[in-house]
Each structure stands twice: as C-alpha cells, then as structure tokens.
Design a protein around this motif. Structure first.
Motif, mmCIF file in Angstrom:
data_model
loop_
_atom_site.group_PDB
_atom_site.id
_atom_site.type_symbol
_atom_site.label_atom_id
_atom_site.label_comp_id
_atom_site.label_asym_id
_atom_site.label_seq_id
_atom_site.Cartn_x
_atom_site.Cartn_y
_atom_site.Cartn_z
ATOM 1 N N MET A 20 0.853 -1.194 0.000
ATOM 2 C CA MET A 20 0.000 0.000 0.000
ATOM 3 C C MET A 20 0.885 1.238 0.000
ATOM 4 O O MET A 20 1.891 1.283 0.697
ATOM 5 N N ASN A 21 0.483 2.255 -0.796
ATOM 6 C CA ASN A 21 1.063 3.588 -0.569
ATOM 7 C C ASN A 21 -0.033 4.626 -0.386
ATOM 8 O O ASN A 21 -0.886 4.409 0.500
ATOM 9 N N ASP A 22 -0.037 5.706 -1.114
ATOM 10 C CA ASP A 22 -0.874 6.877 -0.779
ATOM 11 C C ASP A 22 -2.346 6.597 -0.443
ATOM 12 O O ASP A 22 -2.991 5.781 -1.100
ATOM 13 N N PHE A 37 -6.835 3.552 -1.430
ATOM 14 C CA PHE A 37 -5.376 3.641 -1.314
ATOM 15 C C PHE A 37 -4.692 2.955 -2.485
ATOM 16 O O PHE A 37 -5.247 2.053 -3.112
ATOM 17 N N GLN A 38 -3.484 3.395 -2.767
ATOM 18 C CA GLN A 38 -2.638 2.790 -3.786
ATOM 19 C C GLN A 38 -2.302 1.378 -3.326
ATOM 20 O O GLN A 38 -1.735 1.188 -2.246
ATOM 21 N N TYR A 39 -2.619 0.394 -4.160
ATOM 22 C CA TYR A 39 -2.559 -0.992 -3.705
ATOM 23 C C TYR A 39 -2.112 -1.918 -4.819
ATOM 24 O O TYR A 39 -2.600 -1.822 -5.948
ATOM 25 N N ASP A 48 1.724 -2.639 -10.439
ATOM 26 C CA ASP A 48 0.365 -2.932 -10.902
ATOM 27 C C ASP A 48 -0.701 -2.256 -10.031
ATOM 28 O O ASP A 48 -1.623 -2.895 -9.513
ATOM 29 N N ILE A 49 -0.596 -0.942 -9.893
ATOM 30 C CA ILE A 49 -1.359 -0.239 -8.847
ATOM 31 C C ILE A 49 -2.866 -0.140 -9.126
ATOM 32 O O ILE A 49 -3.299 0.313 -10.180
ATOM 33 N N HIS A 50 -3.632 -0.606 -8.155
ATOM 34 C CA HIS A 50 -5.102 -0.532 -8.099
ATOM 35 C C HIS A 50 -5.486 0.490 -7.012
ATOM 36 O O HIS A 50 -4.630 0.970 -6.290
ATOM 37 N N ILE A 79 -3.863 2.655 -11.780
ATOM 38 C CA ILE A 79 -4.742 3.667 -11.179
ATOM 39 C C ILE A 79 -3.942 4.412 -10.114
ATOM 40 O O ILE A 79 -3.849 3.970 -8.966
ATOM 41 N N PHE A 80 -3.362 5.539 -10.507
ATOM 42 C CA PHE A 80 -2.560 6.325 -9.572
ATOM 43 C C PHE A 80 -3.462 7.176 -8.669
ATOM 44 O O PHE A 80 -4.688 7.114 -8.736
ATOM 45 N N SER A 81 -2.819 8.019 -7.866
ATOM 46 C CA SER A 81 -3.526 8.737 -6.797
ATOM 47 C C SER A 81 -4.524 9.781 -7.298
ATOM 48 O O SER A 81 -4.430 10.260 -8.433
ATOM 49 N N GLY A 82 -5.426 10.156 -6.406
ATOM 50 C CA GLY A 82 -6.424 11.179 -6.702
ATOM 51 C C GLY A 82 -7.437 11.262 -5.576
ATOM 52 O O GLY A 82 -7.257 10.649 -4.518
ATOM 53 N N ARG A 147 -0.013 14.357 -12.463
ATOM 54 C CA ARG A 147 -0.831 13.372 -11.758
ATOM 55 C C ARG A 147 -1.422 13.871 -10.440
ATOM 56 O O ARG A 147 -1.130 14.955 -9.976
ATOM 57 N N ASP A 148 -2.228 12.993 -9.845
ATOM 58 C CA ASP A 148 -2.798 13.127 -8.497
ATOM 59 C C ASP A 148 -3.856 14.234 -8.404
ATOM 60 O O ASP A 148 -3.777 15.126 -7.549
ATOM 61 N N PRO A 149 -4.887 14.188 -9.272
ATOM 62 C CA PRO A 149 -5.920 15.232 -9.272
ATOM 63 C C PRO A 149 -6.809 15.171 -8.027
ATOM 64 O O PRO A 149 -7.361 14.127 -7.701
ATOM 65 N N TRP A 198 7.042 17.220 -7.296
ATOM 66 C CA TRP A 198 5.838 17.545 -6.527
ATOM 67 C C TRP A 198 4.764 16.487 -6.799
ATOM 68 O O TRP A 198 4.569 16.081 -7.962
ATOM 69 N N GLU A 199 4.065 16.087 -5.725
ATOM 70 C CA GLU A 199 3.042 15.048 -5.841
ATOM 71 C C GLU A 199 1.874 15.348 -4.887
ATOM 72 O O GLU A 199 2.010 16.095 -3.928
ATOM 73 N N CYS A 200 0.760 14.721 -5.173
ATOM 74 C CA CYS A 200 -0.395 14.677 -4.262
ATOM 75 C C CYS A 200 -0.766 16.007 -3.599
ATOM 76 O O CYS A 200 -0.767 16.116 -2.380
ATOM 77 N N PRO A 201 -1.121 17.025 -4.390
ATOM 78 C CA PRO A 201 -1.539 18.290 -3.776
ATOM 79 C C PRO A 201 -2.963 18.216 -3.238
ATOM 80 O O PRO A 201 -3.751 17.332 -3.627
ATOM 81 N N TYR A 261 3.554 10.899 4.368
ATOM 82 C CA TYR A 261 3.684 11.330 2.990
ATOM 83 C C TYR A 261 2.352 11.253 2.250
ATOM 84 O O TYR A 261 1.497 10.425 2.580
ATOM 85 N N ALA A 262 2.222 12.102 1.230
ATOM 86 C CA ALA A 262 1.094 12.041 0.301
ATOM 87 C C ALA A 262 -0.247 12.243 1.009
ATOM 88 O O ALA A 262 -1.283 11.797 0.519
ATOM 89 N N GLY A 263 -0.217 12.900 2.164
ATOM 90 C CA GLY A 263 -1.442 13.114 2.937
ATOM 91 C C GLY A 263 -2.382 14.078 2.237
ATOM 92 O O GLY A 263 -1.960 15.104 1.696
ATOM 93 N N ASN A 284 8.179 6.034 3.655
ATOM 94 C CA ASN A 284 9.066 6.938 2.951
ATOM 95 C C ASN A 284 9.594 6.185 1.745
ATOM 96 O O ASN A 284 9.989 5.018 1.874
ATOM 97 N N TRP A 285 9.591 6.836 0.578
ATOM 98 C CA TRP A 285 10.041 6.150 -0.630
ATOM 99 C C TRP A 285 11.471 5.638 -0.499
ATOM 100 O O TRP A 285 11.876 4.733 -1.220
ATOM 101 N N ASP A 286 12.264 6.196 0.429
ATOM 102 C CA ASP A 286 13.647 5.717 0.619
ATOM 103 C C ASP A 286 13.687 4.228 0.977
ATOM 104 O O ASP A 286 14.598 3.527 0.587
HETATM 105 C C1 FRU Z 1 3.161 9.434 -4.389
HETATM 106 C C2 FRU Z 1 2.999 8.804 -5.753
HETATM 107 C C3 FRU Z 1 1.962 9.583 -6.573
HETATM 108 C C4 FRU Z 1 1.476 8.566 -7.540
HETATM 109 C C5 FRU Z 1 1.486 7.298 -6.704
HETATM 110 C C6 FRU Z 1 1.809 6.059 -7.473
HETATM 111 O O1 FRU Z 1 3.655 8.569 -3.423
HETATM 112 O O2 FRU Z 1 4.244 8.758 -6.426
HETATM 113 O O3 FRU Z 1 2.467 10.757 -7.171
HETATM 114 O O4 FRU Z 1 0.210 8.842 -8.028
HETATM 115 O O5 FRU Z 1 2.462 7.502 -5.693
HETATM 116 O O6 FRU Z 1 1.598 4.916 -6.691
#
Ligand code: FRU
Length: 468
Positions: A20-22, A37-39, A48-50, A79-82, A147-149, A198-201, A261-263, A284-286
C-alpha cells in the motif's frame, strides 16, 4: 503470520496483505469514512497499482473491502492517486436512484508512463465503482509528471476546482460537471521546496483564530524532505477560484518526521463541523519497498485534524490526532517522570502518552524493546528542537537509522504538552497538539515494553498513559 505481529498497527489502517502507498479518494457519506489507497494486490512491493478500499465509522477501527478500481494493463494502465467528491447537486448527471453520485478523479498511468486524468463513479454511496466510459477527461499536455488530481466544490464561483501535480508546480483546472475541464494556471515554480518532484496536492479553506478564511495548499515532495526522502510541505494564502497567492515565502513542513507522505483530506465533511481531516501514508520512498514486514507493506497515519494557529504573528498549520482518539482511550497509568523513572508499556495495545512538560528545559526519554533496542526521544526547549534517534531501534537499513530532527515550529510555554502515540511499528509525536509534529516508523525485534527517563532537567513532568 511469520512476520512479527507486533509490527502490525491496531488502530491505524494497514492492508492485511500486499503493498500500500498513498491514501486516495477519501470521502465521508452516510456516517462512513471511505479510504481508498494505492494498492498492489499481487505482492508486497510497488507495482500494478489498483485502488484498494477500507471503511471506518470512527476513524480508528478500519475494515478492508474488496478492491475498488482495478488497473487496466492493456488499456489506460495503473490507477494512480487522486481524490473523490460527493456530487450533491448531480452536476455530472451520473446519478442513478436516490444516492448522490460519488465521483473519483485519478491518474491513469499506462505502459509507456503517460499520465492522464480520469473519472470513476459510484452510484451506491461509495461502495461499488465503475470507470467513466469517456476516460481520460484531461489528456496529457506533454508533461512527464502529471498526476494526483484532487477536486473540491468552490462554492462562491459554483465550480469544481482541481489541483494536480505537474513536476515542479501544481496546475489548477475548473469544471461545471466534472467531465469538461478548463486550465486556469499554475503555482509553485518559484515557491516552496524543489528538492524533488511535486506530488499529491490538496487545496482547502480553513478559518484563522480570528475567524477569517485562508486557503491551505498541501504539496508532497520526493525526495527533498527535511529529514531525507519524502515529506509534505504546505502554503497558506488566498484562492479566488482561479489563482492561489501565498502569504509567506519560506518553506514550511506539515510534519518533520520521515513517515508522513502524500497526505490529503476528506471530502464530504462540509457543513458537518467543517472538519478538515488528513491521513498520510506512514512510510518513505527511501525504504518503503524494503521494510521487513514482508507480507504487507505500508500503514496510514492516524487521521489528523488540520487547523490554523498563530505564533508570534505568523499564521501556521497544525495537525493533531482527531478527537475520536481521546474519546476511545482508557487511562492505564499516571505519575511523574523524574530522572531514572521507568514506566511499563502494556503490550498488545495502541498507546497514547501525554506529558505536561512544564518549564523543563530538556526532556530525554528512552523507549526500550527487549534486548537493548531503543528509540531516543528528546524535546529541548533550550535547543528549540525535537529529536528522534532510531539508530539502535532494530531494522535500520536504507537510511531508516538516521536521527530525525524537527526544529520546534512554535514557541513552547508553561502548559506545553508532548504527546506520543505508539501503535505497532509507528510512533507519532505531537508537541502542543500538533503545532510541531514528527511521525516515524521503526521495526524493533520485540515490542516496546518500557519507557525510561534519561533526563528531565528542571521540573518533573506529569504523564498519563492511555491505551486506545
Ligand atoms: C506518491 C505517488 C503519486 C502517484 C502514486 C503512485 O507517493 O508517487 O504521485 O500517483 O504515488 O503509486
């Protein structure tokens, strides 16, 4: 689970299995907080993000649901973030039956890495989803990171407004029906931190302590965070439906920890106390793809209420755990933290520790796990800093072992409070109700079992320890 069960948070959402991410598409409807959530349903590394799905009624107890939006490997892609909005007035015309349509805006990311903006619709209040037949609604204008509308209803202009990330800035769009979008302009090329993409505004209004309206723009950035890797910066300013104008120049961070992150915030709470509740991805992406939980990876932060406060004339953004946490907690022990004192931490619980730091110039606490593993937490009024040292906390690869430093954003006073929430592999630290915040994950071989006071110069601070 062959993975130690004490790494699994109890009151924070984490998926039973897999990656899982964002957080995505957060929407509140009919008493239910929906969290998407990103899965990756196929494994515990990114791919393969759903959109996964979880629900809660109290923001503390989460239930995982079937995947809401599946990737289209042979079509528009992952299916990326939004975000998601409740279309109360059916401006989209998507309504079927009684429920207002819920419309998700997300990024499709295809096999060639092309990113476009798309819609999905739920006509049953957020449970089942279908992608819009005419996706994408915003094609790619020739920008790699696009991305990330995140969309919201801008009441005074009676338009939907979208903010999305475009590399080194955000773009604004507007629409009457969520389907046809008009480009308005951008912000950020010359503002904020630019150590990464920049991501996820997110963009939303909040009231100042004097009752005036201001707009907050959140922008996550990776890398470039104040303690390495991913972090979220914010801007306070004005937004008239077309343009965002910040009222400060300096870079500001929502949370100085490595793991928030990505809150973004919930839609659907307008008119319900106008609460502005954020959840972030607690990683953290690290090191996100490497952490030792193996069969599942990623958890969310506690839901946090965002608010504006003033400190020496400056208007700042605070983030504190939602009040649902206070309501749910039970007192376990209380007392005074003098030097040498040891407090037992009851195992198998999420913990909420509150300390009245009084006028103590420096407080140094050691959280101990089993055989000598520890986290060191220092709050220093003298040095104006909050420090978390994870170097001896167990699994410390991929940069997780760095010491985390948070300059105190605000001034301490005699009523200052240090609050530490510990749940599974997460520690969330709040000074004065989240005026300064530091979120960090840790992976000790055994659960934390006690707290020792190494230094409590000046007064002996009182503490209360709760289970949640
Ligand atoms: C942020 C991010 C977003 C993107 C998603 C992909 O962590 O990179 O910008 O939509 O993760 O999983």
């Amino acid at each position: 689970e062959r993975v130690p069960s004490h790494w699994r948070p109890r009151r924070h959402f984490s998926p039973a299995r897999n990656w899982m991410n964002d957080p995505n598409g957060m929407v509140y409807l009919d008493g239910v907080f929906h969290l998407f959530f990103q899965y990756n349903p196929g494994g515990s590394v990114w791919g393969d993000i759903h959109w996964g799905h979880a629900v809660s009624r109290d923001l503390l107890h989460w239930q995982e649901k079937p995947v809401a939006l599946a990737s289209e490997p042979d079509g528009l892609g992952m299916i990326f973030s939004g975000g998601a909005v409740v279309d109360w007035e059916n401006t989209s015309g998507f309504q079927r039956g009684e429920n207002p349509p819920v419309v998700a805006t997300f990024t499709h990311h295809d096999g060639n890495g092309v990113q476009v903006q798309s819609l999905a619709i739920s006509t049953d209040g957020g449970w089942r989803w279908e992608k819009y037949a005419d996706n994408p609604v915003i094609p790619n204008p020739g920008i790699k990171d696009f991305r990330d509308p995140k969309v919201f209803w801008h009441a005074s202009s009676r338009r939907w407004v979208m903010v999305l990330a475009a590399g080194d800035r955000v773009h604004f769009y507007r629409s009457r029906d969520l389907k046809e979008w008009e480009f308005l302009g951008d912000f950020g090329e010359k503002a904020g931190d630019h150590g990464g993409v920049w991501e996820c505004p997110d963009l939303f209004p909040l009231k100042t302590p004097e009752g005036e309206e201001r707009w907050c723009l959140l922008v996550s950035i990776n890398p470039g965070g104040p303690n390495g890797g991913s972090a979220t910066q914010y801007f306070i300013g004005d937004f008239d439906g077309e343009r965002f104008v910040p009222e400060h120049q300096e870079v500001r961070w929502l949370d100085y920890g490595t793991d928030n992150y990505a809150g973004v915030t919930w839609d659907g709470l307008q008119g319900r106390g106008d609460r502005r509740i954020l959840v972030g991805w607690m990683s953290n992406w690290d090191y996100a793809n490497k952490v030792p939980t193996e069969i599942w990876r990623g958890a969310m932060t506690l839901p946090r209420e965002l608010y504006l406060y003033r400190d020496q004339e400056r208007l700042l953004l605070g983030n504190r755990p939602v009040t649902e946490v206070q309501v749910a907690r039970t007192l376990h022990s209380e007392g005074v933290l003098e030097r040498g004192k040891v407090v037992q931490l009851p195992g198998g619980n999420a913990l909420d520790l509150s300390i009245s730091v009084g006028s103590a110039p420096e407080l140094e606490l050691e959280f101990l796990a089993g055989d000598g593993e520890r986290l060191l937490l220092t709050l220093s009024r003298e040095r104006g800093v909050l420090l978390l040292d994870r170097r001896e906390s167990g699994w410390v690869e991929e940069g997780l072992g760095r010491e985390i430093r948070a300059p105190l954003v605000h001034s301490l006073n005699r009523d200052s409070e240090l609050r530490v929430v510990i749940d599974g592999s997460a520690m969330e630290i709040f000074v004065d109700g989240g005026k300064t915040a530091l979120t960090a994950v840790f992976f000790s071989s055994e659960p934390l079992s006690r707290l020792a006071v190494l230094r409590a110069a000046g007064l002996s601070p009182a503490y209360s320890l709760y289970t949640i």
